[in-house]
Scaffold this motif. Structure first.
Motif, short mmCIF file in Angstrom:
data_model
loop_
_atom_site.label_atom_id
_atom_site.label_comp_id
_atom_site.label_asym_id
_atom_site.label_seq_id
_atom_site.Cartn_x
_atom_site.Cartn_y
_atom_site.Cartn_z
N GLU B 100 0.83 -1.21 0.00
CA GLU B 100 0.00 0.00 0.00
C GLU B 100 0.86 1.25 0.00
O GLU B 100 0.57 2.22 -0.70
N ASN B 101 1.93 1.23 0.76
CA ASN B 101 2.82 2.38 0.80
C ASN B 101 3.51 2.59 -0.54
O ASN B 101 3.73 3.72 -0.96
N ILE B 102 3.87 1.49 -1.19
CA ILE B 102 4.62 1.60 -2.44
C ILE B 102 3.74 2.19 -3.54
O ILE B 102 4.18 3.04 -4.31
N PRO B 114 -3.89 -4.08 -5.79
CA PRO B 114 -2.72 -4.43 -4.97
C PRO B 114 -2.10 -5.78 -5.35
O PRO B 114 -0.92 -6.00 -5.13
N LYS B 115 -2.89 -6.66 -5.96
CA LYS B 115 -2.34 -7.98 -6.30
C LYS B 115 -1.27 -7.87 -7.37
O LYS B 115 -0.18 -8.43 -7.23
N ASP B 116 -1.61 -7.13 -8.46
CA ASP B 116 -0.62 -6.93 -9.52
C ASP B 116 0.60 -6.23 -8.97
O ASP B 116 1.74 -6.56 -9.32
N LYS B 137 2.72 -4.89 7.67
CA LYS B 137 2.44 -3.49 7.99
C LYS B 137 3.74 -2.77 8.41
O LYS B 137 4.61 -3.38 9.04
N ILE B 138 3.80 -1.48 8.09
CA ILE B 138 5.02 -0.72 8.36
C ILE B 138 5.36 -0.72 9.86
O ILE B 138 6.51 -0.87 10.25
#
Lengths: 377, 512
Positions: B100-102, B114-116, B137-138
């Motif tokens: 998610e962050n990326i 998010p899967k790809d 998670k971060i």
């Protein structure tokens, strides 16, 4: 590909960079330009909105503060009145300053002054004629200070013990004070009026004595003393130093062993006590009356005075004078020319806004784009 | 291999007020190359990189990318030119996963997928050898994992030019080696890499060329193979300096401070210190090593009376009276009133040790203003002390009435350490005292600590540079996850051994 690149290839139009400390001379020029710009801007506004001559409005404003010398012989009443009003505002500003310096956001000065007024008025009615007038004045003074102090101390204790939000708490205390005053008036006079008229009008019990023939002078003298004391307290006393440390960094204060809770309570108590003193001055030295709107929002205006002066008691003198003079002058001018009073408020706002804008130009430099390159061509 | 320039900087100048951060800097970075930018603090390294990444805009000079002159006026522009910066302080959302962050903030076509993204992240990781769990998670990650996410983030966005601002400052020796292996792989892949650092041995082991800045001026670029630590230092500082720390043998080491079974819980209710026991002896330097946030700060604050102690005792043996006092549950003021001469140089210099907006004189007063019965302040002796410290420690300042926040990091620290030493302590605690300091100032601080040790003061030194800890300290206590994982002799220990101890309890906890 290359085209999109060229499109992006331009320097930003305006960039803001920080400046070094500006010299005193230069900043004086900035302020002069700022006030001049404010005059021009308000002149334009006057012409556009009212169609009157700006010079006439300005002249009327001046007269509103200074008064026409021909009309009054000897002591100029208006002039003293304006100074007195500024002194009251100055004193409330001084009161809120130690708390603000400590980053305690006390916006309850209005209520703290009001309970001071209430305490004085109560004593005037209850004890007037039952004791010597000097003793009565001292009793009034002490109860006013005590009430102002308690009104401020309650939020401070909650802040120190349970870390409650002092901004909301002090704000709410204002309304409690106002309601309390309304209740007091209702109990004393069941006719439903919003004030009790002039208290002890015939007897003069609890009135501050005249100094040099004028009762305002006593208040002005008190405020002068408070100003000097506050300046010394903040700058040269150990307690003043502790206030600065707690305000700048609570962690540092704890690190060097300052009892932060105690300092918060002590400082706010001082703040409230001075507010109570102002309440006494308003009732005993000026209005001789009580109503819930007696402070007239000055408890809030004082916050602005304190911030604009950067918490320096000496700078607060001209700032509170400026604000009061603008206020009185514009009120006089708008009523003289029968235009809406809001115009006066707008003029005041323009002047204050320009002064704050000057600060920005003293601290920062605005750079414009040097080379003009046509984009995309 | 033919060199292809990625970024060229020509005559870049940037000023802040009268401070010249960069002056006529010329620099070229090629593809398939690692360039180190070396310079002391305040030499303008970060400012220069911020101009490349679009955070600042240069006053003068040009930047070219792939041979074409460009204007980078925002981080978005930099991103369009395929420049990616990995900041010293991570810019990640704690409650989001790595994936998610990326992909956060990317304006891609189609739906949020998010899967790809996870598949693409996997590809990047395999290519360069990152070890990462994209769904983690971060806030569950270690510092080095977070850094990995930051690096993948810029690679995911297709960056060809990577800038890393002091990436090894927060890593253990083992993690640093891993990072370097990855950077070398990227270099082989043809990426241009700029790394900002002030650790000389890293510069030499990793980079192809080194550009040196000094006080905002560009000094020169040298090939790593043709230079040495001494030459680089000389370029950086402008004069020859010795890089040795004298370590004298401790004498008459009596127990000054004895900590037994210390346990602390922080505000969130997490046990931050657990079963800590150690002894600090007079006339020796006790080093404390550990990954950042392992409880170092809390330990020192507990001793200083600033952190509530749940359990255990802190015994101070007074050298004058011979009496022992338990400092547990005492406030800083009570500790001082007991006659305990405890000096503390906290990690947060301007937020705890000093008041940034006050001048040097008023900061001197912090320790001494209570003296005397008068209600007014006495400014004469703090003024003398300020003058004394400015002269003795060569503090660079316009005067004693300058607010300390205006001073550079090294000078701020000299003021703070100077004041704490002036109280003639018997115990001196210093948390990361050389963080952010240039070489000269760092050595000044080491010498001051050594001088205190020779005077018989029990010195506790929390450090992050293991080379320095090994050179300076008599004993080194390693803490991990709030526990003591080992106390070793500073004279015969290696960096790797300390590195292992640092991660010991950390790994153990994860298995629990």
């Amino acid at each position: 590909m290359t085209e999109t690149r060229i499109k992006q290839a331009h320097e930003p139009l305006i960039r803001i960079t920080k400046r070094d400390n500006m010299g005193l001379k230069k900043s004086a020029i900035v302020y002069a330009v700022g006030i001049f710009a404010a005059l021009i801007f308000s002149s334009l506004l006057i012409i556009l909105v009212t169609g009157l001559k700006p010079t006439e409005i300005f002249k009327a404003m001046y007269e509103g503060v200074i008064g026409t010398p021909v009309a009054n012989m000897g002591i100029n009443k208006k002039y003293v009145e304006a100074i007195h009003a500024a002194a009251i505002l100055l004193c409330i500003s001084l009161a809120v300053t130690p708390a603000f310096k400590m980053k305690f956001w006390n916006i309850g000065a209005e209520g703290q002054v009001l309970v001071g007024c209430l305490a004085s008025a109560y004593c005037m009615l209850e004890f007037g004629g039952k004791m010597d007038n000097t003793v009565l004045l001292i009793v009034m003074l002490l109860t006013s200070i005590l009430f102002g102090m308690l009104w401020a101390l309650l939020p401070a204790i909650c802040k120190a013990l349970w870390n409650t939000n002092e901004t909301l708490f002090t704000l709410m205390m204002n309304y409690v004070a106002m309601t309390l005053v309304s209740y007091f008036i209702m109990v004393k006079d069941r006719s439903g009026r919003s004030d009790l008229g002039i208290l002890n009008e015939r007897t003069g019990y609890g009135y501050l004595p005249e100094l040099f023939g004028r009762s305002y002078y006593f208040n002005i003298l008190i405020v002068t003393v408070v100003t000097v004391l506050m300046f010394i307290y903040l700058k040269y006393s150990k307690q003043g130093y502790e206030i600065s440390v707690v305000g700048e960094s609570e962690n540092t204060a704890r690190y060097i062993g300052i009892n932060v809770k105690r300092v918060i309570m002590r400082t706010v108590a001082i703040s409230g006590a001075i507010c109570g003193l102002v309440g006494f001055m308003i009732v005993a030295g000026d209005k001789h009356s009580i109503k819930s709107a007696i402070v007239g929002g000055q408890g809030f205006t004082a916050i602005m005075v304190s911030w604009m002066s950067k918490f320096n008691p000496i700078i607060m003198i001209p700032v509170s004078m400026l604000i009061i003079f603008l206020n009185i002058g514009s009120k006089y001018a708008t009523s003289a020319f029968r235009v809406d009073n809001s115009i006066g408020d707008i003029l005041t706002a323009i002047v204050i806004f320009s002064i704050i804008a000057c600060e920005f130009f003293i601290r920062y430099k605005v750079n414009f784009r040097k080379t003009k390159r046509r984009a995309g061509k | 291999m033919e060199l292809k320039p990625a970024i060229e900087l020509r005559n870049i100048t940037k000023t802040f007020g009268s401070v010249v951060a960069n002056k006529n800097v010329n620099l070229t970075v090629n593809y398939a190359e690692i360039l180190s930018i070396l310079g002391e603090n305040g030499s303008g390294k970060t400012t220069l990189m911020n101009m490349i990444s679009g955070i600042y805009y240069p006053d003068e000079g040009q930047i070219s990318i792939n041979g074409e002159e460009v204007v980078i006026s925002s981080p978005k522009d930099a991103f369009n030119y395929k420049i990616g910066m990995i900041h010293q302080h991570f810019k990640l959302v704690d409650v989001f996963s790595a994936t998610e962050n990326i992909i956060l903030g990317l304006k891609g076509k189609g739906r949020y997928n998010p899967k790809d993204a996870a598949i693409k992240i996997k590809e990047i990781s395999d290519k360069y050898g990152f070890e990462i769990d994209p769904s983690k998670k971060i806030h569950e990650m270690s510092v080095s994992e977070k850094q990995t996410v930051e690096i993948i983030k810029v690679l995911y966005r297709g960056a060809d030019i990577l800038i890393l601002d002091e990436p090894t400052a927060v890593l253990t020796p083992q993690e640093t080696q891993k990072l370097f292996a990855i950077l070398r792989k990227m270099k082989e892949d043809g990426k241009a890499i700029i790394i900002i650092t002030h650790k000389l041995h890293e510069v030499l082991s990793l980079s192809d060329r080194v550009a040196v800045l000094r006080k905002g001026e560009y000094i020169g670029t040298v090939n790593t193979t043709a230079t040495s630590e001494t030459e680089l230092t000389e370029m950086m500082v402008g004069k020859k300096i010795s890089l040795n720390i004298n370590r004298s043998e401790p004498i008459g080491a009596e127990d000054r401070l004895v900590v037994n079974d210390l346990e602390c819980i922080n505000r969130e209710g997490v046990k931050i210190l657990d079963d800590i026991s150690f002894t600090a002896k007079a006339g020796e330097i006790l080093g404390i090593a550990g990954i950042a946030g392992s409880g170092q700060r809390e330990l020192l604050e507990a001793i200083a009376g600033l952190q509530k102690v749940q359990f255990g005792e802190i015994i101070y043996n007074d050298p004058k009276t011979g009496k022992s006092e338990n400092l547990k549950d005492k406030t800083p003021l009570q500790i001082r009133e007991l006659g305990v001469r405890l000096s503390f140089v906290p990690e947060d210099r301007l937020g705890m040790g000093l008041v940034g907006n006050m001048d040097i004189i008023d900061n001197m007063m912090l320790r001494s203003y209570r003296k005397g019965k008068s209600i007014f302040l006495e400014r004469k002796s703090p003024k003398d002390l300020a003058q004394h410290i400015i002269e003795d420690l060569e503090v660079v300042t316009p005067g004693a009435t300058t607010p300390v926040r205006r001073l550079s990091g090294g000078n701020v620290q000299k003021v703070l350490v100077g004041r704490e030493i002036a109280a003639s302590p018997t115990v001196l605690m210093a948390a990361y005292p050389v963080r952010g300091l240039d070489i000269n100032s760092s050595y000044t601080i080491y010498n001051l600590l050594n001088a205190q040790k020779e005077k018989g003061v029990a010195v506790i030194f929390v450090g992050e540079d293991l080379d320095v800890l090994i050179e300076l300290c008599d004993r080194i206590m390693v803490i991990g996850g709030g526990r003591v994982t080992g106390i070793v002799d500073g004279r015969n220990v290696t960096k790797e051994e300390i590195g292992l101890l640092m991660t010991k309890s950390h790994g153990g906890e994860q298995n629990d």
